[in-house]
Write a protein that holds these residues in place. Structure first.
Motif: not given
Length: 718
Positions: A302-313
């Motif tokens: 309820d306190k910790w969250s993460t976001n990881l993203a990979l991208h290619y254009t």
């Protein structure tokens, strides 16, 4: 041009395979909060001491009839928009607080969108992207730390469509003036087994443009696969577009307007052997751009969250020109002798192309308690671009090969940043905000225009502020932000530019009740070596900039939402500002002169917008939209020639969504009547100077905008 049709299917397949790695966590959270993690690390809210405005999907839908995203944002505070074709479709751009689009940081789901070299945002490469936006936030000034190029005017963050719980479909068609049309088909499977969703969109748009031959033929797609767990959200996205637009970036002079009319377009113009004016029929810009993103959002507790993203254009395209009397030496051609005369110039048809790749990763970690919020984030991105020019035809009988290259160069840019930001509410009424970013930029280029470039920059950007909640309705805030920014490729073509520095001070008051909101914000932005627009254009229509030494932007912004009665709403905004170069030095009549404090180019002192909306029944809205932009200078020397007149434009927007039973859930009707009083206004232009050996001469060109025009649409939802 590459057709990357395989990639969307690959990304969706990869997304479905990736969900096998879901982490089992007992605590469940709302679906909305998981989706918002995509952008939470770079967005602000009412507790952040910075100026911002939001537009929701419903806000955008009311005017979504084919016009570009900048035009959709026209009524936001301190915003000025313009378009080459004159009707909001094709090449469009935005200025915020007088800063042009190259200084507005744009992110899509937290992924940088600005072109790494030019630093601009080319919305023409993403036609009908409005139809796939869940919401957007415009932070004025430096704003909070984000990914990509530094924000010197504003940060614009777009969040794409959320997932849908239930299956749905949508068919939208619109038609209007100048043979404008938009056809959109959307679908969603809804959450299958409460876990998987596949959604998509296909769009086809076209317009002749208000300006002669400023046509646009554009197609786009959006495909998204989603996996939703108790604490996990995984999204794979593939979206992009292809466009062919007839060039209209040359503008017109006042003499040409007087002679040929305000819709005249000089692009592709040449004189044939009989002395008759002609226009090359393929004076076009052609480009395809495809984006691929993979996001993994996780709520660990309820306190910790993460976001990881990979991208290619990936992007690839070219534009084609009929070049009148091009110099042989610029194209690697050998002069010839004809009838005893040495010929070293000729009419030439050329293509200038670009092929580029942009890839990397972004990440964030968020810790949140009742009184404390901490975000640690960053990004590492790489850009690689190849530039080339080819000869298609030469009028004079010189030796050349079809598609003969006359230049080829490449460029690479590395952009790495990390930031830490925190908000701490230390009493019931007081909270403090801190934000520190380190950014590394490395840029290499070897172009004929740029010369050999091998620059690195290390930027430290601190930000901080305090918020005082006086009572349930009133809030005061103050913030300071430091920003640094590297030059663009175009800046290197004009000389040896310095990086820019900015100190931004913001002081504001927010008032909010259940029905009414008022925001008042004062700002002082002090620049060192600001790269200001000179007003001139280079040989491909891009704006030329130069370092101006010391300068500042100072202003007061007021915007509000007022519910006058149950069915009447009023949304006004006003910006009053002063934008000055301090002790500005320039070359005039062959000498360097100090002009004192001059106005910064393209920075009007007064901007106002107004929306009055009447909603007589549920689902129906009738709005009168007005926009006033005060006079502005197109150069930094305050000459009358460089002055752009003020303009005042009014639009009417009618929307009615009718719930029905049967095949469709609802039928939506919308009409947008633009410039209802037929104002002949000009929103953009350019200014040039030249020294003839004895004195400086100057001149100007303009981009006229459309007079009265109309768009109408029908949307079927099922």
């Amino acid at each position: 041009m590459k057709k990357n049709l395989f990639y969307p299917l690959f990304f969706i397949g990869f997304n479905i395979c990736a969900v096998a790695q879901e982490k089992s966590v007992q605590d469940s959270v709302s679906n909305t909060s998981l989706d918002e993690i995509l952008v939470s690390s770079i967005r602000v809210d009412s507790k952040t001491p910075m100026a911002f405005s939001n537009l929701s999907k419903n806000d955008l839908a009311k005017r979504n009839l084919g016009q570009d995203i900048p035009t959709m944002m026209n009524y936001m505070p301190s915003v000025v928009t313009t378009t080459d074709a004159g009707n909001g479709i094709g090449y469009s751009s935005i200025r915020v607080r007088g800063s042009d689009a190259t200084r507005v940081n744009v992110t899509l789901n937290g992924i940088p969108y600005n072109d790494s070299e030019s630093q601009g945002s080319f919305w023409v490469n993403m036609p009908d992207f409005t139809s796939s936006i869940q919401n957007l936030q415009l932070q004025r000034g430096v704003g909070t730390s984000t990914n990509g190029s530094g924000a010197f005017g504003a940060s614009l963050n777009l969040l794409t469509d959320s997932y849908s719980l239930e299956s749905s479909g949508e068919i939208a068609n619109s038609f209007g003036s100048y043979n404008t049309r938009k056809h959109t088909v959307k679908f969603s499977t809804g959450l299958m087994n409460d876990k998987f969703e596949i959604a998509g969109r296909l769009s086809n748009m076209a317009s002749d443009g208000y300006i002669d031959r400023a046509s646009a033929d554009m197609k786009s797609y959006f495909l998204q696969g989603t996996y939703l767990g108790k604490t996990t959200l995984i999204k794979a996205l593939a979206f992009g577009g292809t466009q062919k637009t007839y060039q209209a970036w040359n503008g017109v002079t006042q003499e040409q307007i007087d002679t040929y009319g305000r819709r005249f377009n000089t692009s592709g113009m040449y004189i044939d052997d009989n002395g008759v004016m002609q226009f090359y029929d393929n004076e076009t810009d052609n480009y395809q751009q495809d984006h691929f993103q993979l996001h993994w959002n996780e709520r660990w507790s309820d306190k910790w969250s993460t976001n990881l993203a990979l991208h290619y254009t990936i992007g690839e395209g070219y534009y084609e020109n009929y070049k009148v009397r091009g110099k042989f030496k610029e194209y690697g051609l050998t002069p010839i002798e004809k009838d005893g005369v040495l010929i070293d110039r000729s009419d030439i048809i050329r293509q200038k192309g670009l092929s580029n790749d942009f890839y990397g990763t972004t990440f964030s970690v968020n810790f949140q308690e009742t009184n404390f919020n901490l975000v640690i984030g960053g990004a590492a991105n790489k850009y690689e671009g190849d530039h080339f020019g080819e000869i298609l035809w030469v009028k004079e009988p010189v030796r050349y090969d079809y598609n003969q290259q006359y230049y080829r160069d490449n460029a690479a840019k590395t952009d790495v940043n990390t930031f830490v930001k925190a908000t701490y509410q230390f009493t019931e009424r007081w909270s403090v905000f801190g934000d520190v970013q380190y950014r590394y930029v490395g840029y290499k280029a070897n172009g004929v225009d740029t010369g050999l470039v091998d620059d690195t920059f290390n930027f430290f950007n601190p930000k901080g502020g305090v918020t005082f909640q006086a009572n349930d309705r009133n809030q005061l805030y103050f913030s300071y932000a430091r920003a640094n920014r590297e030059p663009s490729r175009n800046d290197y073509e004009e000389g040896s530019p310095k990086p820019e520095k900015l100190n931004d001070f913001e002081l504001g008051w927010r008032y909010a009740t259940e029905k009414n909101r008022l925001n008042v914000n004062a700002y002082y932005m002090r620049y060192k070596d600001q790269l200001v627009l000179t007003g001139a254009l280079n040989d491909v229509g891009a704006a030329v900039r130069e370092n101006s030494g010391d300068s500042y932007r100072m202003g007061l912004e007021i915007d509000a939402h007022i519910q006058l009665q149950d069915s009447w709403f009023w949304n006004p905004s006003v910006t009053v500002s002063s934008n000055k170069n301090i002790d500005f030095l320039t070359e005039w009549d062959g000498e360097i002169v100090n002009l004192g404090n001059t106005n910064i180019a393209f920075s009007p002192d007064f901007i106002a917008s107004n929306a009055i909306t009447y909603s007589p029944i549920k689902g129906m809205y009738l709005s009168l939209l007005t926009k006033f932009v005060g006079e502005q200078y197109m150069g930094n020397v305050d000459t009358e020639t460089s002055k752009l007149k003020s303009y005042f434009v009014n639009d009417i927007n009618l929307v009615y969504e009718i719930p029905v039973k049967g095949w469709f859930n609802s039928v939506g009707l919308s009409v947008l009547a633009n410039n209802i009083f037929d104002e002949e206004y000009i929103s953009n232009g350019y200014y040039w100077t030249d020294f003839d050996g004895s004195k400086t001469i100057d001149g100007a060109g303009y981009y006229p905008q459309a007079t009265f025009n109309i768009l109408a649409g029908l949307t079927l939802k099922f």
